[in-house]
Design an enzyme around this catalytic site. Structure first.
Site, PDB file in Angstrom:
ATOM      1  N   GLU A  27       1.548  -0.063  -4.894  1.00 24.02           N
ATOM      2  CA  GLU A  27       0.684   1.079  -5.178  1.00 24.02           C
ATOM      3  C   GLU A  27       1.558   2.323  -5.028  1.00 24.02           C
ATOM      4  O   GLU A  27       2.120   2.554  -3.964  1.00 24.02           O
ATOM      5  CB  GLU A  27      -0.492   1.163  -4.211  1.00 24.02           C
TER       6      GLU A  27
ATOM      7  N   ASP B 272       0.821  -1.205   0.000  1.00 17.91           N
ATOM      8  CA  ASP B 272       0.000   0.000   0.000  1.00 17.91           C
ATOM      9  C   ASP B 272       0.860   1.263   0.000  1.00 17.91           C
ATOM     10  O   ASP B 272       1.795   1.397   0.795  1.00 17.91           O
ATOM     11  CB  ASP B 272      -0.905  -0.001   1.246  1.00 17.91           C
TER      12      ASP B 272
END
Length: 585
Positions: A281, A244
């Site tokens: 990401e 993330d």
């Protein structure tokens, strides 16, 4: 068994296992570490008291049966008997499916989700990409406020539930990727600061103090994160991790944490004899993220491509607010640039950021599968005021065009759960904070955020209201009804074509050729001997495909609406809001 914990600033640490306190001793070899021996079995509760403080869970806890604030529990990782042998699946030919355990089914458990995995095997996806499953306060939430990075959320089913899910997936031929969050921990239930310098004030993130990757004590913090990542892959037989917001990892050291992580994962892959992957990401639009370490990159295996999403979203919807502004001036041109160049922002000026952004991709050296392309994700739906999906505003034809562009495009495709049948259920932002003050702060913050965009407070769903989560659960009766059933069949057809036709998983990004008409709202591209064309307009489109044709007039492999093959003039006549996949004769 031996218990150990890192607490470098402590004067004393006491282990409390099965209700019996035992003073711990300093490790004579590892500075800052404490250890003690105690009898314990699978399921036994334990915790640590630092300098006579309250009983705290183990930072490396494998199970939190009573939630993030309760004691930890011993987990015997060898106790689970795996039913299916697994050699792994590579990401290079993957079709990903993002899944949130808590809303994939109304039950919101690993076992309930596992019972629905046959649907995904029939759909043809190759990997399930699970949203975070680390413990967080309450029962329901997105998972990005996890606090025990080695443990599994108990309401989902805990460690054994996750193993049953992975085992079932592997038995159906599905790989499993897990979303992990290294850039911050949740504000509630985070007890790491009581043990050591896990955070630093030298950097700040949108969530507060940064995780300590480069300040004093960061060697052990990195080891904590690396150990957690490897444990997921090894102990739960996962096939990869989605990392993330790696752009929020504040790290000034010469050897970055991400390089260290990618090297460790590659080494574990060699040790286990099966492929393992890391998907980042990142909003940096930086090809170095996935460039091999030997060539000066970070060595991650793929990265989400928001530029592709933004271009596609603006082309489909006409929205132009916020970060969509850069793409909305000429969305089809932006889309064409992205599918041939990797990024739209590759050193171009971004009005949203007020500066130039991104770095060019060497398309002759960077395989297309290193970029993940999608029309919808949890972020792009859930961070909207009402959590509305594309299906809430687009016709089935336009949704079919989105599917064609994602599933036949050059990038590794990813679907968000329910997208394959055009789910009408929203996916909204929901929380279950047990701290009343934090719950109210989250509620007010959400309303203030969207008030700046003209939304009235009463229109914004209350994250703490159980009905917000309930609305976000998939309706499994939808796929049996029209137009959902037709859209589901279209996704299956496109995924089958991608699996069967080498041109559709060709990694050569440099070979992709595009043509488009911004005003007429059509776009076409060529991948080897295949042509893909979409007409986003409300009127029929005449698309000239003659230029550069290799031979013949072509034949239709798949079409959303009936469409004849191009005539001798090479012109394709495509109905409104429709798409087609063609093969050269």
């Amino acid at each position: 068994m031996q218990f150990e914990v890192w607490a470098p600033g402590a004067d004393s640490v006491v282990l409390e296992a099965a209700g019996v306190p035992r003073p711990m001793e300093r490790d004579p070899v590892r500075e800052g570490w404490w250890r003690a021996e105690a009898r314990a079995a699978d399921g036994d509760r334990y915790g640590f008291r630092v300098d006579d403080g309250p009983l705290l869970p183990d930072p490396r806890s494998r199970r939190q049966p009573d939630g993030p604030d309760g004691p930890s529990a011993v987990v015997d990782q060898e106790a689970y008997a795996w039913r299916h042998a697994w050699e792994g699946r590579r990401l290079s030919r993957a079709v990903l499916y993002e899944l949130h355990v808590g809303t994939y089914t109304r039950e919101g458990t690993f076992d309930a989700a596992a019972a629905r995995l046959g649907h995904l095997a029939e759909l043809g996806v190759t990997h399930v990409s699970l949203m975070p499953v680390c413990p967080f306060p309450g029962t329901h939430g997105w998972g990005y406020e996890g606090v025990s990075l080695w443990a599994v959320h108990e309401p989902y089913g805990g460690p054994r539930g996750l193993k049953r899910f992975v085992d079932t997936a592997h038995g159906l031929g599905l790989g499993v990727v897990l979303d992990v969050v290294h850039n911050h921990l949740g504000p509630s239930g985070n007890h790491l600061p009581a043990f050591g310098p896990y955070f630093t004030d030298a950097h700040h993130t949108p969530w507060g103090a940064a995780v300590n990757l480069d300040a004093p004590g960061s060697d052990e913090v990195r080891a904590f994160l690396l150990g957690s990542a490897l444990a997921w892959l090894r102990d739960y037989r996962l096939d990869g991790l989605r990392l993330d917001a790696v752009h929020a990892l504040a790290d000034t050291r010469a050897l970055t944490f991400l390089e260290e992580l990618s090297a460790a994962v590659d080494a574990l892959s060699a040790e286990l004899g099966r492929p393992l992957g890391l998907i980042a990401e990142s909003d940096l639009c930086d090809p170095r993220t996935t460039t091999p370490r030997q060539k000066g990159g970070l060595g991650l295996h793929a990265q989400w491509n928001d530029d592709f999403h933004h271009a596609l979203h603006t082309a489909l919807t006409g929205e132009s607010q916020g970060y969509y502004a850069d793409f909305a001036r000429a969305p089809l041109a932006a889309l064409a640039k992205t599918v041939t160049s990797g990024f739209f922002h590759n050193g171009t000026y971004s009005t949203f950021r007020g500066r130039t952004h991104g770095r060019p991709v060497d398309v002759t050296r960077s395989p297309a599968h290193r970029f993940v392309g999608y029309a919808q994700t949890h972020d792009q739906i859930g961070n909207r005021a009402l959590g509305d999906r594309l299906a809430a505003s687009l016709s089935p034809g336009l949704r079919a065009c989105a599917a064609a562009l994602v599933l036949t495009g050059p990038f590794t495709p990813m679907l968000f759960m329910g997208e394959e049948w055009g789910a009408l259920t929203p996916w909204q932002f929901f929380t279950d904070h047990t701290d009343p003050e934090l719950a109210e702060a989250v509620r007010d913050g959400r309303r203030r955020e969207f008030a700046a965009h003209g939304w009235a407070a009463k229109e914004i769903p209350d994250p703490q209201d159980p009905a917000t989560r309930d609305r976000s659960c998939l309706d499994w009766a939808e796929p049996e009804r029209e137009p959902h059933a037709r859209l589901l069949a279209w996704h299956r057809e496109l995924i089958a074509l991608r699996r069967m036709l080498p041109d559709l998983h060709d990694p050569d990004l440099a070979s992709v050729r595009t043509a488009f008409d911004e005003e007429a709202r059509w776009l076409a591209y060529r991948r080897g001997d295949l042509r893909v064309a979409v007409n986003l307009a409300d009127a029929p489109a005449a698309i000239p495909l003659g230029s550069g044709r290799r031979r013949g007039a072509g034949r239709v492999l798949a079409a959303w609406e009936p469409v004849p093959a191009p005539g001798a003039d090479g012109v394709l006549h495509l109905p409104p809001q429709s798409c087609v996949v063609l093969a050269d004769d």
